[in-house]
Enzyme design. Structure first.
Site, PDB file in Angstrom:
ATOM      1  N   GLN A 104      47.766  71.544  52.240  1.00 14.28           N
ATOM      2  CA  GLN A 104      46.049  71.961  52.029  1.00 14.28           C
ATOM      3  C   GLN A 104      45.585  70.697  51.717  1.00 14.28           C
ATOM      4  O   GLN A 104      44.942  70.667  50.534  1.00 14.28           O
ATOM      5  CB  GLN A 104      46.292  73.223  50.780  1.00 14.28           C
ATOM      6  CG  GLN A 104      46.403  74.558  51.259  1.00 14.28           C
ATOM      7  CD  GLN A 104      45.417  75.139  52.275  1.00 14.28           C
ATOM      8  OE1 GLN A 104      44.306  74.733  52.161  1.00 14.28           O
ATOM      9  NE2 GLN A 104      45.613  75.868  53.216  1.00 14.28           N
ATOM     10  N   SER A 105      45.553  69.679  52.215  1.00  7.93           N
ATOM     11  CA  SER A 105      45.216  68.558  51.854  1.00  7.93           C
ATOM     12  C   SER A 105      43.472  68.422  52.048  1.00  7.93           C
ATOM     13  O   SER A 105      43.002  68.373  53.366  1.00  7.93           O
ATOM     14  CB  SER A 105      45.802  67.156  52.520  1.00  7.93           C
ATOM     15  OG  SER A 105      45.230  65.902  52.381  1.00  7.93           O
ATOM     16  N   ASN A 106      42.833  67.962  50.826  1.00  9.55           N
ATOM     17  CA  ASN A 106      41.525  67.834  50.891  1.00  9.55           C
ATOM     18  C   ASN A 106      41.221  66.339  51.887  1.00  9.55           C
ATOM     19  O   ASN A 106      40.346  66.226  52.365  1.00  9.55           O
ATOM     20  CB  ASN A 106      40.897  67.666  49.674  1.00  9.55           C
ATOM     21  CG  ASN A 106      40.836  68.957  49.041  1.00  9.55           C
ATOM     22  OD1 ASN A 106      40.436  69.989  49.569  1.00  9.55           O
ATOM     23  ND2 ASN A 106      41.754  68.685  47.872  1.00  9.55           N
TER      24      ASN A 106
END
Ligand SMILES: *Cc1c(COP(=O)(O)O)cnc(C)c1O
Length: 335
Positions: free
Chosen positions: A76-78
Site C-alpha cells: 500500500q505504498s504512497n
C-alpha cells in the site's frame, strides 16, 4: 544551501499551508500549541511528501534520457502511487516492485493505493516476498526492460537517496520563510521517519539554515539506533552530494521506535485514536502507516509532559490518507 543548481520539474509551485490546530490542542488540554504543515496537500494524485522528492528524482531521470521509471514499496505504498502519478504526467512508463512485508497482504483487488495503481494505469506490478533485496529485484526488472529497448531509471524506495532528499532540504527552507512571514516560532518539530529521506533532508535543511529547532522523528518500522543511523548516514551523503562541507551533529538525530506497535503497517490502537482525534477536531485526514503513528507519538509525548508547557509544536503532515481505505476494519472495530 543552494538548491537552484539541481534540476527539478517544478511540481511544488507554492508553499504548503501552515495551520494552527486550536481544537486538537484543546483536546490535549492546551498543554502545548500544535501547528501542522500540510504536505498532505502537495500536488500529485492523492498528495503527500513523495512529491517534493520526486520533483528532483524525475528531473534526474529525464536528464539521463529515461523513458521508463521503476520503483518499489510496500503493498500500500504512497511512494509507488505518487511515482506512478508523476510518471503519468511526464508520459513515462512506470513499473512497480512491491514487497509483501506482511505475508499474504498483497491483494490485487485491494482498495487504497493499490486501487489507484490500477486506476492510474501502472505498466506492471511484480510482488516479491518480505525481506527481498529490493535493489536487486528492481535491477532485474531494469535489465528485462533494457532488453526490450527501453531506458529505465530506478527510483529507490521512498526516493530516499541524496537526490530525493533535496526535496526536504527545500521544505526546511520553505518553512523558514513561512515562519518569518507569519511571525511564528517553533520549539519542536515532529516528523514521521520511514525510509528516512524526509527526516534526513528536513533536518539537514534546518541545520544548513542554522535553524536551531529540535526535530523529533517518529519511526514506523526500524529500531531506534538503526533508524537514527539511516537518517544520519543519508544526511551526510546528501550534504556531500550538494557539495557543502558541514559538521552534522549525530545527537541532532532522534527517531523514537515506541510507536511502531507490532510492526510496519500493522495498526495500533493509538494510531486509530490519533487518526480519529485529528479528523473529529480539525477535519484533517492522517494515514494508518505513517502520519497516524507519528501523531500517536506526538499525543503520547504531550500527555507525558515531554514538552515544556505552552511550547509551540509543529507536526509535519506527510500525507497518505488514500491508504485509509485499505484499513476500514481497523476503524470500524473501534468506534
Ligand atoms: C513515505 C512516507 C513517509 C515517510 O517518509 P520517508 O521519507 O520514507 O521517511 C511518511 N508519511 C507518508 C504518508 C509516506 O508516504
Amino acid at each position: 544551501m543552494n538548491l537552484a543548481c539541481f534540476p527539478r520539474r517544478g511540481y511544488v509551485q507554492e508553499a504548503t499551508p501552515l495551520e494552527f490546530l486550536p481544537a486538537f490542542s484543546k483536546a490535549l488540554d492546551n498543554k502545548v500549541n500544535i501547528w501542522i504543515k500540510r504536505d498532505d496537500l502537495l500536488p500529485g494524485a492523492g498528495g503527500g511528501n513523495k512529491t517534493r522528492k520526486l520533483d528532483f528524482s524525475i528531473a534526474d531521470a529525464l536528464a539521463q534520457g529515461a523513458d521508463t521509471i521503476i520503483t518499489c514499496g510496500a503493498v500500500q505504498s504512497n511512494h509507488c502511487r505518487l511515482t506512478l502519478s508523476w510518471a503519468v504526467k511526464e508520459g513515462l512508463e512506470c513499473h512497480l516492485v512491491l514487497e509483501e512485508r506482511v505475508p499474504g497482504s498483497y491483494k490485487p483487488e485491494a482498495s487504497g493505493n493499490n486501487f489507484l495503481y490500477q486506476l492510474l494505469g501502472v505498466s506492471s506490478i511484480s510482488v516479491v516476498p518480505g525481506g527481498s533485496d529490493m535493489a536487486a529485484e528492481m535491477e532485474k526488472k531494469a535489465e528485462m526492460l533494457r532488453r526490450e529497448g527501453r531506458k529505465p531509471y530506478i527510483v529507490p524506495g521512498g526516493a530516499s537517496n541524496p537526490v530525493g532528499a533535496l526535496g526536504y532540504v527545500q521544505c526546511a527552507q520553505e518553512l523558514m520563510q513561512q515562519m518569518f512571514a507569519q511571525g511564528l516560532n517553533f520549539d519542536h518539530i515532529i516528523v514521521p521517519s520511514g525510509s528516512a529521506g524526509t527526516h534526513a533532508g528536513f533536518l539537514l535543511g534546518l541545520l544548513g539554515c542554522h535553524m536551531d529547532i529540535p526535530v523529533t522523528g517518529i519511526g514506523v518500522n526500524r529500531k531506534k539506533p538503526v533508524q537514527e543511523e539511516a537518517v544520519y548516514s543519508l544526511m551526510r551523503k546528501t550534504a556531500e552530494y550538494m557539495g557543502v562541507a558541514m559538521d552534522i551533529p549525530r545527537e541532532a538525530v532522534l527517531a523514537y521506535d515506541d510507536y511502531v506497535g507490532p510492526g510496519y503497517s500493522l495498526p495500533t490502537d493509538a494510531m486509530v485514536e490519533a487518526v480519529k482525534l485529528l479528523a473529529r477536531t480539525e477535519s484533517i485526514l492522517l494515514d494508518p502507516v505513517y502520519s497516524g503513528k507519528a501523531m500517536s507519538g506526538l499525543i503520547d509525548l504531550v500527555r507525558k509532559d515531554h514538552f515544556k508547557k505552552g511550547a509551540n509544536l509543529l507536526f509535519l503532515h506527510t500525507g497518505g490518507s488514500p491508504a485509509l481505505y485499505a484499513y476500514l476494519d481497523s476503524f470500524r472495530q473501534a468506534s
